[in-house]
Design an enzyme around this catalytic site. Sequence first.
Site, short mmCIF file in Angstrom:
data_model
loop_
_atom_site.label_atom_id
_atom_site.label_comp_id
_atom_site.label_asym_id
_atom_site.label_seq_id
_atom_site.Cartn_x
_atom_site.Cartn_y
_atom_site.Cartn_z
N LYS A 34 0.89 -1.30 -0.05
CA LYS A 34 -0.06 -0.24 -0.13
C LYS A 34 0.94 1.43 0.04
O LYS A 34 1.66 1.31 0.79
CB LYS A 34 -1.00 -0.10 1.14
CG LYS A 34 -1.57 1.35 1.15
CD LYS A 34 -3.09 0.74 2.24
CE LYS A 34 -2.78 1.26 3.58
NZ LYS A 34 -4.36 1.44 4.26
C1 5RP Z 1 -3.28 3.46 8.63
C2 5RP Z 1 -3.41 2.88 7.55
C3 5RP Z 1 -4.64 3.14 7.17
O1 5RP Z 1 -5.57 2.00 6.91
C4 5RP Z 1 -4.40 3.93 5.67
O2 5RP Z 1 -3.99 5.08 5.95
C5 5RP Z 1 -5.89 3.94 4.76
O3 5RP Z 1 -6.69 5.03 5.30
P1 5RP Z 1 -6.94 6.43 4.46
O4 5RP Z 1 -7.44 6.25 3.12
O5 5RP Z 1 -7.70 6.96 5.41
O6 5RP Z 1 -5.65 6.89 4.55
O7 5RP Z 1 -2.77 2.04 7.02
O8 5RP Z 1 -1.73 3.98 8.80
#
Ligand code: 5RP
Length: 291
Positions: free
Chosen positions: A201
């Site tokens: 991610k």
């Molecule tokens: C926290 C995470 C969150 O799941 C991630 O940031 C996704 O959420 P957003 O779209 O609100 O940024 O990994 O660190």
Amino acid sequence: MPEMDKEGKKFYVGVRQKSELFYVKGSTELDWGMKNRLARIFNPKDGKTVMLAIDHGYFQGPTSGLERIDISIMPLVLYVDTLMVTRGILRSMIPPSVIKPVVIRASGGPSILKELSDEQIAMDMEDCIRLGVCATAIQVFIGGEFESRSVINMTKLVDAGLRYGIATMAVTAVGRDMKRDAKYFRLAARICAELGANFIKTYYTEEGFETVTSSCPVPVVIAGGKKIPEMDALTMAYCAINEGAAGVDMGRNIFQSDSPLGMIQAIKAIVHDNEKPEQAYKLYESIKNSK
Ligand code: 5RP
């Protein structure tokens, strides 16, 4: 005495048994159980995922929009491919009759009041198996104060996951003072993939995002980041998908929207139907105004 089988004739001698390459990027060589779990996360129809991230409470408590997950989030679950959640919320709020695949938050430690890169592995693989999750999620703080430890913690989860067929999602966590550009995410995503993460991610970058996805040997999904206007969030998702992302793992831009139901369906239309942002926005508005 058991009845004798009547001898069949359908041997299809000469017809070669199908042996397909697995569609999730970089995953062909994995074992069946791991591939099956990845196939539950990444929709086999198009290889993409709409993952709803609701794990924010693990470091920032009752985040705006997540105060009552039973009331605000449950109606959205129907539209997602995957849920990203903590085990505490899974056990206390999500009915076990929900059969969506789960990516479980498996790291933690510091709160927003402390140095965030000081995370540890915060979940045992045995509990991941008990909960039937498809993947674990762990922050990796490239360039952060505890960079090495977060990388090694990720490799520990990868090793444990490989033992039992549970995938690992590495979340590239950018320090407050660091630049969120393609150069950073190329570096972070590639390090995580090289060291065994099954998918990564990152955030979307307006310039060069296609180089992040193309140089990463496993799927990249994007976080949404802080809340921005709905049209901008939809445009970001559209660009990310068209620049090689395998989906979104979005939180705040969905559950902090004035119409979370509208946003989740608009995002889904972009990810799975390649809908243009303008059309997706119309869908969001029509769902918002139908109430
Ligand atoms: C926290 C995470 C969150 O799941 C991630 O940031 C996704 O959420 P957003 O779209 O609100 O940024 O990994 O660190």
